[in-house]
Design a protein around this motif. Structure first.
Motif, PDB file in Angstrom:
ATOM      1  N   LEU A  15       0.833  -1.207   0.000  1.00  0.00           N
ATOM      2  CA  LEU A  15       0.000   0.000   0.000  1.00  0.00           C
ATOM      3  C   LEU A  15       0.867   1.257   0.000  1.00  0.00           C
ATOM      4  CD1 LEU A  15      -2.695   1.554   0.282  1.00  0.00           C
ATOM      5  CD2 LEU A  15      -2.439   1.272   2.768  1.00  0.00           C
ATOM      6  N   HIS A  16       1.913   1.256   0.826  1.00  0.00           N
ATOM      7  CA  HIS A  16       2.769   2.437   0.906  1.00  0.00           C
ATOM      8  C   HIS A  16       3.642   2.608  -0.332  1.00  0.00           C
ATOM      9  CE1 HIS A  16       1.762   4.363   4.664  1.00  0.00           C
ATOM     10  NE2 HIS A  16       1.321   3.156   4.986  1.00  0.00           N
ATOM     11  N   PHE A  17       4.031   1.514  -0.965  1.00  0.00           N
ATOM     12  CA  PHE A  17       4.725   1.646  -2.253  1.00  0.00           C
ATOM     13  C   PHE A  17       3.780   2.244  -3.294  1.00  0.00           C
ATOM     14  CE2 PHE A  17       8.012  -1.652  -0.989  1.00  0.00           C
ATOM     15  CZ  PHE A  17       9.086  -0.773  -1.062  1.00  0.00           C
ATOM     16  N   TYR A  18       2.508   1.847  -3.269  1.00  0.00           N
ATOM     17  CA  TYR A  18       1.524   2.416  -4.194  1.00  0.00           C
ATOM     18  C   TYR A  18       1.338   3.911  -3.921  1.00  0.00           C
ATOM     19  CZ  TYR A  18      -2.887   3.769  -6.222  1.00  0.00           C
ATOM     20  OH  TYR A  18      -3.853   4.466  -6.899  1.00  0.00           O
ATOM     21  N   ILE A  19       1.173   4.263  -2.655  1.00  0.00           N
ATOM     22  CA  ILE A  19       1.020   5.679  -2.294  1.00  0.00           C
ATOM     23  C   ILE A  19       2.246   6.460  -2.758  1.00  0.00           C
ATOM     24  CG2 ILE A  19       0.877   7.312  -0.375  1.00  0.00           C
ATOM     25  CD1 ILE A  19      -0.737   5.119   1.151  1.00  0.00           C
ATOM     26  N   ALA A  20       3.433   5.905  -2.524  1.00  0.00           N
ATOM     27  CA  ALA A  20       4.669   6.573  -2.954  1.00  0.00           C
ATOM     28  C   ALA A  20       4.674   6.745  -4.466  1.00  0.00           C
ATOM     29  CB  ALA A  20       5.894   5.769  -2.509  1.00  0.00           C
ATOM     30  N   TRP A  21       4.267   5.713  -5.188  1.00  0.00           N
ATOM     31  CA  TRP A  21       4.256   5.789  -6.653  1.00  0.00           C
ATOM     32  C   TRP A  21       3.358   6.922  -7.128  1.00  0.00           C
ATOM     33  CZ3 TRP A  21      -0.075   5.164  -9.754  1.00  0.00           C
ATOM     34  CH2 TRP A  21       0.170   5.273 -11.113  1.00  0.00           C
ATOM     35  N   PHE A  22       2.123   6.965  -6.644  1.00  0.00           N
ATOM     36  CA  PHE A  22       1.244   8.001  -7.185  1.00  0.00           C
ATOM     37  C   PHE A  22       1.616   9.396  -6.689  1.00  0.00           C
ATOM     38  CE2 PHE A  22      -1.892   7.702  -3.631  1.00  0.00           C
ATOM     39  CZ  PHE A  22      -2.214   9.043  -3.477  1.00  0.00           C
ATOM     40  N   GLU A  23       2.167   9.506  -5.496  1.00  0.00           N
ATOM     41  CA  GLU A  23       2.587  10.834  -5.030  1.00  0.00           C
ATOM     42  C   GLU A  23       3.824  11.331  -5.783  1.00  0.00           C
ATOM     43  OE1 GLU A  23       0.855  10.987  -0.488  1.00  0.00           O
ATOM     44  OE2 GLU A  23       2.894  10.281  -0.768  1.00  0.00           O
ATOM     45  N   ILE A  24       4.722  10.430  -6.136  1.00  0.00           N
ATOM     46  CA  ILE A  24       5.952  10.830  -6.833  1.00  0.00           C
ATOM     47  C   ILE A  24       5.739  10.935  -8.338  1.00  0.00           C
ATOM     48  CG2 ILE A  24       8.321  10.146  -7.386  1.00  0.00           C
ATOM     49  CD1 ILE A  24       8.405   8.779  -4.576  1.00  0.00           C
ATOM     50  N   PHE A  25       5.048   9.971  -8.939  1.00  0.00           N
ATOM     51  CA  PHE A  25       4.996   9.884 -10.396  1.00  0.00           C
ATOM     52  C   PHE A  25       3.642  10.202 -11.024  1.00  0.00           C
ATOM     53  CE2 PHE A  25       8.289   6.825  -8.995  1.00  0.00           C
ATOM     54  CZ  PHE A  25       9.385   7.455  -9.558  1.00  0.00           C
ATOM     55  N   ALA A  26       2.561  10.126 -10.266  1.00  0.00           N
ATOM     56  CA  ALA A  26       1.241  10.306 -10.871  1.00  0.00           C
ATOM     57  C   ALA A  26       0.356  11.267 -10.074  1.00  0.00           C
ATOM     58  CB  ALA A  26       0.558   8.945 -11.011  1.00  0.00           C
ATOM     59  N   TRP A  27       0.969  12.226  -9.427  1.00  0.00           N
ATOM     60  CA  TRP A  27       0.227  13.146  -8.568  1.00  0.00           C
ATOM     61  C   TRP A  27      -0.847  13.913  -9.340  1.00  0.00           C
ATOM     62  CZ3 TRP A  27      -1.228  13.626  -3.922  1.00  0.00           C
ATOM     63  CH2 TRP A  27      -1.664  14.839  -3.402  1.00  0.00           C
ATOM     64  N   GLN A  28      -0.508  14.377 -10.517  1.00  0.00           N
ATOM     65  CA  GLN A  28      -1.461  15.197 -11.270  1.00  0.00           C
ATOM     66  C   GLN A  28      -2.543  14.369 -11.965  1.00  0.00           C
ATOM     67  OE1 GLN A  28       0.137  18.629 -13.453  1.00  0.00           O
ATOM     68  NE2 GLN A  28       2.114  18.092 -12.579  1.00  0.00           N
ATOM     69  N   THR A  29      -2.295  13.092 -12.174  1.00  0.00           N
ATOM     70  CA  THR A  29      -3.304  12.255 -12.822  1.00  0.00           C
ATOM     71  C   THR A  29      -4.091  11.420 -11.814  1.00  0.00           C
ATOM     72  OG1 THR A  29      -1.634  10.542 -13.231  1.00  0.00           O
ATOM     73  CG2 THR A  29      -2.051  12.111 -15.005  1.00  0.00           C
ATOM     74  N   ARG A  30      -3.414  10.767 -10.902  1.00  0.00           N
ATOM     75  CA  ARG A  30      -4.072   9.897  -9.920  1.00  0.00           C
ATOM     76  C   ARG A  30      -4.537  10.669  -8.690  1.00  0.00           C
ATOM     77  NH1 ARG A  30      -7.323   6.483  -8.905  1.00  0.00           N
ATOM     78  NH2 ARG A  30      -6.891   4.748  -7.541  1.00  0.00           N
ATOM     79  N   GLY A  31      -3.795  11.695  -8.302  1.00  0.00           N
ATOM     80  CA  GLY A  31      -4.132  12.485  -7.115  1.00  0.00           C
ATOM     81  C   GLY A  31      -5.557  13.012  -7.106  1.00  0.00           C
ATOM     82  N   PRO A  32      -6.001  13.675  -8.190  1.00  0.00           N
ATOM     83  CA  PRO A  32      -7.374  14.194  -8.202  1.00  0.00           C
ATOM     84  C   PRO A  32      -8.445  13.107  -8.112  1.00  0.00           C
ATOM     85  CG  PRO A  32      -6.064  15.248  -9.915  1.00  0.00           C
ATOM     86  CD  PRO A  32      -5.232  14.133  -9.343  1.00  0.00           C
TER      87      PRO A  32
END
Length: 127
Positions: A15-32
């Motif tokens: 779960l934390h690797f997934y959170i890290a992935w979207f916060e680092i690499f997909a913040w603008q697409t997955r974050g919203p």
């Protein structure tokens, strides 16, 4: 109990690797998609901040994985407890400052893993 604790620790680390992935690499697409209550224009302005948070989540995940790789039982438990407490506290802080969902996603599984570790240690000591 120990096997269940290890499985839960592995799941929390994923779960934390997934959170890290979207916060680092997909913040603008997955974050919203995840933080639907935040204004969409905020994500472009906070890319660096999110990447920084992602790095911390990666450290939490790495610490949990490390705990699974330690051979000596006492140190494996000590390191797992340390990183699970970090995750639980991060979840409480996130629940207070961002959304209560964080409590369910981070704190509850971490506390469950801590309980399983405690139960397995108690069983080992009694045996």
């Amino acid at each position: 109990m120990l096997t269940a604790a290890r499985i839960l620790i592995a799941a929390i680390s994923l779960l934390h690797f997934y959170i890290a992935w979207f916060e680092i690499f997909a913040w603008q697409t997955r974050g919203p998609q995840i933080f639907t209550t935040l204004p969409a224009d905020l994500f472009g302005q906070t890319v660096q901040m999110a990447a920084n948070q992602g790095l911390y989540n990666a450290f939490l995940a790495a610490g949990l994985v490390w705990s699974l790789l330690i051979k000596e039982a006492r140190w494996q438990t000590n390191i797992a407890v340390c990183f699970l407490v970090f995750v639980a506290v991060a979840g409480i802080f996130g629940a207070v400052t961002v959304t209560i969902k964080t409590l369910m996603l981070q704190t509850v599984p971490a506390v469950a893993a801590l309980i399983l570790l405690y139960q397995s240690r108690k069983t080992t000591i009694v045996d």
